[in-house]
Each structure stands twice: as C-alpha cells, then as structure tokens.
Design a protein around this motif. Structure first.
Motif, PDB file in Angstrom:
ATOM      1  N   VAL A   7       8.877  74.479  32.941  1.00 18.45           N
ATOM      2  CA  VAL A   7       8.004  74.583  31.767  1.00 18.45           C
ATOM      3  C   VAL A   7       7.665  73.189  31.245  1.00 18.45           C
ATOM      4  O   VAL A   7       6.498  72.880  30.978  1.00 18.45           O
ATOM      5  CB  VAL A   7       8.649  75.451  30.672  1.00 18.45           C
ATOM      6  CG1 VAL A   7       7.871  75.354  29.368  1.00 18.45           C
ATOM      7  CG2 VAL A   7       8.744  76.898  31.136  1.00 18.45           C
ATOM      8  N   ARG A  11       3.860  71.713  31.272  1.00 18.74           N
ATOM      9  CA  ARG A  11       3.174  71.392  30.004  1.00 18.74           C
ATOM     10  C   ARG A  11       2.625  69.970  29.969  1.00 18.74           C
ATOM     11  O   ARG A  11       1.922  69.614  29.023  1.00 18.74           O
ATOM     12  CB  ARG A  11       4.117  71.640  28.838  1.00 18.74           C
ATOM     13  CG  ARG A  11       4.267  73.123  28.571  1.00 18.74           C
ATOM     14  CD  ARG A  11       4.846  73.361  27.229  1.00 18.74           C
ATOM     15  NE  ARG A  11       4.595  74.726  26.810  1.00 18.74           N
ATOM     16  CZ  ARG A  11       5.301  75.331  25.887  1.00 18.74           C
ATOM     17  NH1 ARG A  11       6.272  74.689  25.275  1.00 18.74           N
ATOM     18  NH2 ARG A  11       5.017  76.566  25.557  1.00 18.74           N
ATOM     19  N   LYS A  12       2.891  69.189  30.973  1.00 21.73           N
ATOM     20  CA  LYS A  12       2.263  67.865  31.069  1.00 21.73           C
ATOM     21  C   LYS A  12       0.791  67.995  31.455  1.00 21.73           C
ATOM     22  O   LYS A  12       0.026  67.048  31.321  1.00 21.73           O
ATOM     23  CB  LYS A  12       2.998  66.999  32.087  1.00 21.73           C
ATOM     24  CG  LYS A  12       4.380  66.608  31.626  1.00 21.73           C
ATOM     25  CD  LYS A  12       5.067  65.712  32.619  1.00 21.73           C
ATOM     26  CE  LYS A  12       6.443  65.331  32.094  1.00 21.73           C
ATOM     27  NZ  LYS A  12       7.120  64.416  33.012  1.00 21.73           N
ATOM     28  N   GLU A  15      -3.528  72.510  28.605  1.00 22.00           N
ATOM     29  CA  GLU A  15      -3.723  73.939  28.351  1.00 22.00           C
ATOM     30  C   GLU A  15      -2.799  74.862  29.141  1.00 22.00           C
ATOM     31  O   GLU A  15      -3.087  76.040  29.302  1.00 22.00           O
ATOM     32  CB  GLU A  15      -5.182  74.332  28.536  1.00 22.00           C
ATOM     33  CG  GLU A  15      -6.079  73.662  27.514  1.00 22.00           C
ATOM     34  CD  GLU A  15      -7.462  74.265  27.436  1.00 22.00           C
ATOM     35  OE1 GLU A  15      -7.622  75.465  27.733  1.00 22.00           O
ATOM     36  OE2 GLU A  15      -8.395  73.522  27.075  1.00 22.00           O
ATOM     37  N   VAL A  16      -1.682  74.343  29.623  1.00 22.32           N
ATOM     38  CA  VAL A  16      -0.700  75.210  30.285  1.00 22.32           C
ATOM     39  C   VAL A  16       0.077  75.937  29.202  1.00 22.32           C
ATOM     40  O   VAL A  16       0.529  75.337  28.230  1.00 22.32           O
ATOM     41  CB  VAL A  16       0.236  74.399  31.201  1.00 22.32           C
ATOM     42  CG1 VAL A  16       1.406  75.252  31.677  1.00 22.32           C
ATOM     43  CG2 VAL A  16      -0.545  73.847  32.387  1.00 22.32           C
ATOM     44  N   GLU A  17       0.211  77.241  29.376  1.00 20.67           N
ATOM     45  CA  GLU A  17       0.913  78.071  28.403  1.00 20.67           C
ATOM     46  C   GLU A  17       1.999  78.886  29.086  1.00 20.67           C
ATOM     47  O   GLU A  17       1.865  79.266  30.248  1.00 20.67           O
ATOM     48  CB  GLU A  17      -0.063  78.998  27.689  1.00 20.67           C
ATOM     49  CG  GLU A  17      -0.802  79.916  28.644  1.00 20.67           C
ATOM     50  CD  GLU A  17      -1.985  80.640  28.024  1.00 20.67           C
ATOM     51  OE1 GLU A  17      -2.536  80.184  27.018  1.00 20.67           O
ATOM     52  OE2 GLU A  17      -2.358  81.676  28.586  1.00 20.67           O
ATOM     53  N   VAL A  18       3.058  79.146  28.343  1.00 20.30           N
ATOM     54  CA  VAL A  18       4.120  80.012  28.828  1.00 20.30           C
ATOM     55  C   VAL A  18       3.672  81.450  28.618  1.00 20.30           C
ATOM     56  O   VAL A  18       3.177  81.811  27.556  1.00 20.30           O
ATOM     57  CB  VAL A  18       5.445  79.727  28.089  1.00 20.30           C
ATOM     58  CG1 VAL A  18       6.536  80.680  28.552  1.00 20.30           C
ATOM     59  CG2 VAL A  18       5.875  78.279  28.299  1.00 20.30           C
ATOM     60  N   LEU A  27       3.776  80.445  34.049  1.00 22.76           N
ATOM     61  CA  LEU A  27       2.917  79.442  33.427  1.00 22.76           C
ATOM     62  C   LEU A  27       1.489  79.781  33.826  1.00 22.76           C
ATOM     63  O   LEU A  27       1.213  80.084  34.992  1.00 22.76           O
ATOM     64  CB  LEU A  27       3.266  78.032  33.904  1.00 22.76           C
ATOM     65  CG  LEU A  27       4.637  77.506  33.523  1.00 22.76           C
ATOM     66  CD1 LEU A  27       4.850  76.109  34.110  1.00 22.76           C
ATOM     67  CD2 LEU A  27       4.812  77.474  32.015  1.00 22.76           C
ATOM     68  N   TRP A  97      -3.320  73.707  39.368  1.00 19.80           N
ATOM     69  CA  TRP A  97      -3.972  73.508  38.078  1.00 19.80           C
ATOM     70  C   TRP A  97      -5.438  73.123  38.287  1.00 19.80           C
ATOM     71  O   TRP A  97      -6.335  73.666  37.638  1.00 19.80           O
ATOM     72  CB  TRP A  97      -3.236  72.451  37.256  1.00 19.80           C
ATOM     73  CG  TRP A  97      -3.821  72.252  35.906  1.00 19.80           C
ATOM     74  CD1 TRP A  97      -3.519  72.930  34.766  1.00 19.80           C
ATOM     75  CD2 TRP A  97      -4.838  71.311  35.546  1.00 19.80           C
ATOM     76  NE1 TRP A  97      -4.284  72.472  33.726  1.00 19.80           N
ATOM     77  CE2 TRP A  97      -5.098  71.481  34.174  1.00 19.80           C
ATOM     78  CE3 TRP A  97      -5.549  70.338  36.249  1.00 19.80           C
ATOM     79  CZ2 TRP A  97      -6.043  70.716  33.492  1.00 19.80           C
ATOM     80  CZ3 TRP A  97      -6.485  69.576  35.575  1.00 19.80           C
ATOM     81  CH2 TRP A  97      -6.732  69.774  34.211  1.00 19.80           C
TER      82      TRP A  97
END
Length: 116
Positions: A7, A11-12, A15-18, A27, A97
C-alpha cells in the motif's frame, strides 16, 4: 513485504486508492485494478505481465513468482510477499499504473518525474 508495504509503495503513484477486489484487499486507480492480495497464499496478483515474461520470472525465481491453473492463459503473474521486495515490485506497479491511469494523469506524472 507485507500488504501495508505494498500500500505504501502503491500510494507513491497518483490517485492510487485502497479498495477491494473479489472480497480481498486491492489497490485501484479510478476503480481499475492495480494489484490485489491473494490471502490464501499471501501473494499479489500482478496484471499486465505477458506470458513469455511470466514464464521467465517463474523459471528464474520460483520462490517469488508463480501461477495457478486459474490464471493460466492470462497476462498475470503471482508474487509471494514473503520473498518480494520494493525494488522488484515497483516496476510492475508502474507498468500497470501507466496502462490504467488516465492519459493526462500519466503524462503529468512522467513530466514531474523528468523535472526531478
């Protein structure tokens, strides 16, 4: 690695969300799957990995990379968290991504990275 490490690494990227996928931790980027945890074998599902690359990874490091009959024929490799590290995981996350992030977001991220 742990899921928390995944996680933090994910998140680096913008707009990445759990979230969840198939009832497991995941993710996502704007609702599209980046990676998810397979709790049954403490592995990550890594999409967008061509079959030839999957074979090479599994042959080179079967302690980390593997598959199951369920994923045969798909561009997916599984990676065991216990033997995975951030340096090996990040290229998979970045590639996926870039494939799922909106084009403007991806271009903006690349431009910011190029400037330092």
């Amino acid at each position: 690695m742990t899921w928390d490490d995944v996680v933090a690494l994910g998140r680096k990227l913008p707009e990445v969300e759990v979230s969840t996928s198939y009832g497991t931790p995941a993710l996502k980027v704007r609702g599209k799957l980046l990676t998810r945890l397979r709790p049954e074998d403490d592995s990550l599902v890594l999409p967008e990995v061509p079959a030839e690359e999957c074979e090479m990874l599994i042959d080179a490091d079967p302690d980390t990379f593997h598959t199951t009959p369920h994923y045969d024929g798909y561009a997916i490799v599984l990676a065991r968290l216990g033997t995975l590290d951030a340096a090996r995981l990040m290229p998979f996350l970045e590639r996926r991504w870039r494939a799922i992030a909106p084009k403007r977001l991806a271009a903006s991220f690349v431009a910011r990275g190029a400037r330092g």
